[in-house]
Design a protein around this motif. Structure first.
Motif, short mmCIF file in Angstrom:
data_model
loop_
_atom_site.label_atom_id
_atom_site.label_comp_id
_atom_site.label_asym_id
_atom_site.label_seq_id
_atom_site.Cartn_x
_atom_site.Cartn_y
_atom_site.Cartn_z
N VAL A 133 0.78 -1.24 0.00
CA VAL A 133 0.00 0.00 0.00
C VAL A 133 0.81 1.29 0.00
O VAL A 133 0.25 2.36 -0.11
CB VAL A 133 -1.02 0.04 1.17
CG1 VAL A 133 -1.93 -1.18 1.14
CG2 VAL A 133 -0.32 0.18 2.51
N CYS A 134 2.13 1.23 0.10
CA CYS A 134 2.92 2.45 0.05
C CYS A 134 2.74 3.14 -1.30
O CYS A 134 2.74 2.46 -2.33
CB CYS A 134 4.42 2.13 0.18
SG CYS A 134 5.08 2.54 1.78
N PRO A 135 2.63 4.46 -1.32
CA PRO A 135 2.66 5.16 -2.61
C PRO A 135 4.10 5.25 -3.10
O PRO A 135 4.71 6.31 -3.08
CB PRO A 135 2.08 6.54 -2.28
CG PRO A 135 2.32 6.73 -0.82
CD PRO A 135 2.45 5.38 -0.19
N CYS A 172 10.06 5.96 -2.36
CA CYS A 172 11.34 5.34 -2.70
C CYS A 172 11.58 5.27 -4.21
O CYS A 172 12.65 5.59 -4.70
CB CYS A 172 11.44 3.96 -2.08
SG CYS A 172 10.03 2.88 -2.43
N GLU A 173 10.53 4.88 -4.95
CA GLU A 173 10.74 4.67 -6.39
C GLU A 173 10.85 6.00 -7.14
O GLU A 173 11.43 6.05 -8.23
CB GLU A 173 9.63 3.79 -6.97
CG GLU A 173 9.67 2.38 -6.40
CD GLU A 173 8.55 1.47 -6.92
OE1 GLU A 173 7.93 1.81 -7.95
OE2 GLU A 173 8.30 0.43 -6.29
N ALA A 174 10.30 7.06 -6.54
CA ALA A 174 10.35 8.35 -7.21
C ALA A 174 11.78 8.84 -7.38
O ALA A 174 12.08 9.60 -8.29
CB ALA A 174 9.53 9.38 -6.44
N VAL A 175 12.66 8.44 -6.45
CA VAL A 175 14.04 8.95 -6.49
C VAL A 175 15.05 7.89 -6.93
O VAL A 175 16.25 8.13 -6.89
CB VAL A 175 14.44 9.54 -5.11
CG1 VAL A 175 13.67 10.83 -4.86
CG2 VAL A 175 14.18 8.56 -3.99
N CYS A 176 14.55 6.75 -7.36
CA CYS A 176 15.46 5.69 -7.81
C CYS A 176 16.20 6.15 -9.07
O CYS A 176 15.59 6.65 -10.02
CB CYS A 176 14.65 4.42 -8.12
SG CYS A 176 15.59 3.15 -8.95
N THR A 177 17.50 5.98 -9.05
CA THR A 177 18.35 6.42 -10.16
C THR A 177 17.89 5.86 -11.50
O THR A 177 17.89 6.56 -12.51
CB THR A 177 19.81 5.97 -9.92
OG1 THR A 177 20.13 6.29 -8.57
CG2 THR A 177 20.77 6.64 -10.87
N LEU A 178 17.46 4.61 -11.47
CA LEU A 178 17.07 3.97 -12.72
C LEU A 178 15.92 4.69 -13.39
O LEU A 178 15.84 4.78 -14.61
CB LEU A 178 16.62 2.53 -12.45
CG LEU A 178 17.61 1.41 -12.64
CD1 LEU A 178 16.84 0.11 -12.81
CD2 LEU A 178 18.48 1.67 -13.85
N GLY A 179 15.03 5.20 -12.57
CA GLY A 179 13.86 5.89 -13.09
C GLY A 179 14.25 7.13 -13.88
O GLY A 179 13.49 7.61 -14.72
N PRO A 211 11.87 2.91 -12.62
CA PRO A 211 12.57 2.62 -11.37
C PRO A 211 12.48 1.14 -11.01
O PRO A 211 11.59 0.42 -11.48
CB PRO A 211 11.84 3.47 -10.34
CG PRO A 211 10.56 3.89 -10.97
CD PRO A 211 10.81 3.91 -12.44
N VAL A 212 13.39 0.69 -10.17
CA VAL A 212 13.31 -0.67 -9.64
C VAL A 212 11.98 -0.80 -8.89
O VAL A 212 11.56 0.13 -8.20
CB VAL A 212 14.49 -0.93 -8.66
CG1 VAL A 212 14.35 -2.30 -8.00
CG2 VAL A 212 15.81 -0.81 -9.39
#
Ligand SMILES: Cc1cc2nc3c(=O)[nH]c(=O)nc-3n(C[C@H](O)[C@H](O)[C@H](O)COP(=O)(O)OP(=O)(O)OC[C@H]3O[C@@H](n4cnc5c(N)ncnc54)[C@H](O)[C@@H]3O)c2cc1C
Ligand SMILES: Cc1cc2nc3c(=O)[nH]c(=O)nc-3n(C[C@H](O)[C@H](O)[C@H](O)COP(=O)(O)OP(=O)(O)OC[C@H]3O[C@@H](n4cnc5c(N)ncnc54)[C@H](O)[C@@H]3O)c2cc1C
Ligand code: SF4
Ligand code: SF4
Ligand code: FES
Lengths: 283, 472
Positions: free
Chosen positions: B92-94, B99-106, B113-114
């Motif tokens: 349920v985390c957004p 976390c995924e908003a700042v993933c380098t891959l993204g 993002p991962v």
């Protein structure tokens, strides 16, 4: 937990339960109610605390069988426990010493009325009680109310006891007689409370009613119990259940009481079909 | 030497046509192979930006490194150092804003993002299954020797986390919950198809195993007051009572039969299991044509629940545009796949009923976006003469909630903010009353599960310091 210590059938389909609940008993005040569940798949239903004993650690509730849950509750015996019991809920009724209070109860409403009348009486107010029932054998809490009232008048729909007619007739007659009345408390079926409020409006007497909308949580979280009072939306489970009877929108509340008629019928038919035998399975 | 990075792995989902007829979980989770393959996408950035994006600072690259070597149990332990409810957060985390908003891959071209949340969920689910075959969690710690007792009020994510942390510090913890079941919004709000209750039950069991005593049916402020708790020997109290007070629009007709707050609708369905009526006693009116007002997660949950209860047409009515919808992107997508219609730039002005008091329609106005308002979003303004009537039989109001005032009103000396939220010391979680701490939605207003958990954890540390400093 929440063991039933005493059970008494007061009238056909009306049962009194005394339940062990020391924490609730210690806090209970006139006007408080509880929410209980009979079994793990059960509905949460509200019942008024009709009496409480902080020393024994018990509370008393009187339940009338009107549907599945109340019918199932009536099958519990001394020694059985409720699945859940939470309380005391609601805001206690504001009760202070007054010159004269008239307590008008209809049907089962006399049980919720009792702790309030008693508090008025203990504070030294003059208590006049009018109690109405369908018929003589449905009259409950007679002795208890007589003990905490200076005068009691009765009415029955069929004339089998006291005045033949509505309990609000007694209220109107009393007010017409010119007696000084400071406050009226009316508890019973919605049409009766609405009628009482109409009578007292003509005389300009403050009138408190105790509302019984359909509830779920009883903590102010769902808004299912909302009622309109003086044009404002109130949550009866936290702001009430006592409100100014002259301000309540009774028509809206009456409509809201019918929200689940169809489902209630299904639940009841299913319960009847399963018969008494289901008691042990369901719990 | 840059290596080829695979595309982000989609999590398999139940077919939309199938899933609207059941309450089973929609997203099905990764297989071990997919999880390892997804984990291999992580490039183990030395600066670990993802960790900073997580409100509780999960050591994301570390758990992913363990995961991709197949060391699932150790990966789970790694996550649990920072997050005690990973099976829930993974669901349920957004993540797309955390976390995924700042993933380098993204940030890389043609890359996403991962799938950190999905990996977290995989690891937590693996561990749960593993524990189940080993016969459950470790037995109760008990904390018999602990000297100080601490009370936690409210069993949502804030309360559960605070209780668990306090138990780990060695305190005797009693958790008080007003409802008959534990979990707060995780129990009564978020539906089974998004968060299976069995998972919540296991997390609650974990908290119990830490030695926390749970007392349901205890409405603090009524059954017992905060003063009673101190008189009973509790040294400190944590308040995590949430933001459960539903708003209504304040338009005519809102008390008609067929109008629900989302809280009532979801509570009947989730907590009371009205979707299993008549096996369960609590009823709910399913409705054929349902309008849900609002566009947050709560609105999506209500809309998707209505579909599963058998509604033929479910509409989300929202006065702004798609870009402003506050719900998680994934949930909007899920809702649309399932057939929920979005009626954007539409604002209800009146609910219409019949003579028996039942809803028959909703009068709405078209809106257009004007100048930005104080929230920075463009303010919706009504288009003159655009009134029209939607034919509906059920309306669900999902326009937000406020902190529940029941306990705060009955606790003299507690300093509150403008919206009835409790004011705390940001560093310790302590309120204006010494020994009383608070966190979660009761402090912030409706926020997120992970933020509530973070607040519970912070307050647990605050309570620990408070008690230690007094030598108790
Ligand atoms: C504050 C309050 C105090 C009450 N005190 C008493 C009391 O002391 N004694 C007593 O016998 N009854 C009392 N009631 C009414 C009692 O709660 C209902 O009779 C009971 O819930 C009916 O449940 P059922 O399943 O047996 O019947 P159902 O067949 O479900 O319903 C019968 C009728 O009861 C009402 N009702 C149904 N569900 C609920 C619900 N969850 N909450 C409230 N009303 C409901 C509806 O009007 C419905 O049409 C009180 C209600 C309230 C709100
Ligand atoms: C339908 C819905 C969907 C959501 N979806 C998401 C999502 O996908 N992702 C996300 O991150 N967040 C989501 N949220 C928000 C998130 O659930 C909340 O931010 C979070 O649950 C707040 O946690 P909490 O512990 O502060 O309070 P809550 O979860 O609200 O728990 C408070 C608890 O305290 C109890 N309580 C209240 N008063 C008292 C009292 N006086 N005495 C005893 N107990 C009391 C309540 O009964 C309740 O159990 C959603 C919320 C809703 C309603
Ligand atoms: S807890 Fe939430 S924000 Fe933190 S890593 Fe897990 S999914 Fe991301
Ligand atoms: S930012 Fe993304 S790629 Fe970098 S370590 Fe974190 S999860 Fe891995
Ligand atoms: S019963 Fe839910 S708010 Fe009153």
């Amino acid at each position: 937990m929440n063991e039933i210590l005493r059970k008494e059938v007061l009238a056909p389909r009306i049962t009194e339960f005394e339940v062990y609940a020391p924490e609730i008993a210690a806090k209970a005040q006139p006007g408080h109610f509880v929410i209980l569940r009979v079994h793990e798949k059960g509905e949460r239903i509200p019942l008024t605390i009709a009496d409480y004993d902080a020393v024994k650690g018990t509370i008393t509730m009187v339940s009338q069988e009107v549907g599945k849950t109340t019918s199932q509750l009536a099958t519990l015996e001394v020694g059985d426990s409720l699945a859940d019991l939470v309380g005391p809920l609601g805001t206690p009724m504001h009760i202070e010493k007054v010159g004269c209070v008239v307590c008008v109860s209809g049907g089962l409403g006399v049980a919720p009325m009792y702790p309030k009348a008693r508090r008025f009486y203990e504070l030294g107010s003059k208590v006049v009680s009018f109690i109405g029932a369908q018929t003589k054998e449905m009259l409950i809490f007679k002795e208890r109310m007589e003990k905490v009232s200076h005068h009691v008048g009765y009415s029955t729909d069929d004339g089998s006891f006291g005045h033949h007619g509505f309990v609000t007739d007694l209220l109107r007659k009393f007010l017409e007689s010119g007696k000084e009345v400071d406050e009226v408390v009316a508890i019973g079926p919605l049409p009766m409370m609405r009628a009482a409020a109409r009578v007292t409006r003509d005389f300009g007497v403050k009138t408190v009613v105790s509302l019984n909308p359909i509830m779920v949580d009883g903590t102010g979280m769902c808004g299912g119990c909302r009622v309109t009072v003086g044009g404002e939306v109130k949550f009866a489970c936290v702001d009430g259940p006592a409100f100014d009877g002259h301000k309540v929108d009774f028509e809206e509340l009456m409509a809201r009481q019918n929200r689940f008629l169809e489902e209630e019928r299904i639940a009841m038919e299913r319960f009847r079909a399963q018969g008494e035998g289901c008691k042990c399975q369901e719990r | 030497m840059p290596r080829e990075i695979a595309q982000r792995h989609q999590m398999p989902k139940q077919d939309p046509r199938e899933r609207i007829r059941n309450f089973n979980e929609v997203a099905l989770g990764y297989s071990p192979e997919t999880a390892i393959s997804e984990a291999k996408r992580c490039i183990q950035c030395p600066k670990r930006p993802c960790v900073g994006g997580c409100p509780v600072g999960v050591d994301i690259p570390d758990f992913i490194a363990l995961l991709r070597e197949g060391r699932f149990g150790e990966a789970a332990k790694k996550i649990k150092e920072k997050n005690s409810l990973p099976a829930i957060c993974g669901r349920v985390c957004p993540q797309e804003t955390q976390c995924e908003a700042v993933c380098t891959l993204g940030r890389a071209k043609n890359q996403k993002p991962v799938a950190i949340g999905a990996l977290e969920r995989f690891v937590a689910d693996w561990e749960r299954r593993e524990l189940a075959t080993l016969g459950g969690n470790s037995p109760a710690a008990g904390n018999e020797g602990a000297t100080a007792k601490v009370a936690v009020v409210g069993s949502g994510p804030a309360g559960l986390t605070c209780a668990a942390e306090l138990a780990k510090f060695g305190y005797r913890v009693v958790l008080f919950e007003a409802l008959h079941e534990v979990g707060g919004v995780l129990r009564y709000g978020i539906p089974e198809f998004r968060l299976p209750k069995a998972i919540l039950d296991e997390e609650v069991q974990y908290v119990k195993n830490l030695g926390v005593e749970i007392r349901t049916n205890m409405l603090i402020g009524q059954t017992l007051t905060i003063d009673d708790l101190f008189n009973d020997g509790f040294r400190a109290v944590f308040i995590g009572t949430g933001a459960g007070l539903p708003h209504f629009l304040g338009i005519p007709g809102e008390n008609l039969n067929g109008v629900y707050s989302a809280n009532e609708y979801l509570t009947r369905s989730n907590l009371m299991k009205a979707y299993l009526f008549p096996e369960y006693d609590t009823p709910i009116k399913t409705g054929k044509r349902v309008a849900v007002v609002g566009a947050g997660n709560v609105a999506m949950d209500a809309a998707r629940t209505a579909l599963r209860l058998g509604a033929e047409k479910v509409m989300i009515v929202y006065r702004r545009s798609r870009a402003e919808m506050p719900a998680r992107a994934e949930e909007i997508e899920n809702a649309e796949e399932e057939g929920v219609e979005l009626m954007l730039l539409t604002n209800p002005v009146r609910v219409i009923g019949n003579e028996k008091g039942w809803v028959t329609g909703m009068e709405c106005m078209r809106m257009e976006l004007g100048e930005p308002d104080e929230s920075g979003r463009r303010r919706p303004v009504p288009v003159k003469g655009s009134e029209f009537t939607l034919e509906i039989d059920t309306m669900i109001s999902a326009i937000g909630t406020d902190p529940n005032p029941l306990l705060t009103k009955r606790t003299p000396g507690l300093v509150l903010g403008r919206h009835g939220n409790i004011i705390i010391d940001e560093k310790t979680g302590e309120t204006s009353i010494p020994g009383v701490f608070a966190g979660g939605d009761i402090v912030t207003g409706s926020a997120t599960v992970i933020a509530a958990m973070g607040a519970g954890k912070l307050a647990a540390r605050g309570i620990h310091e408070y008690i230690r400093s007094r030598g108790w």
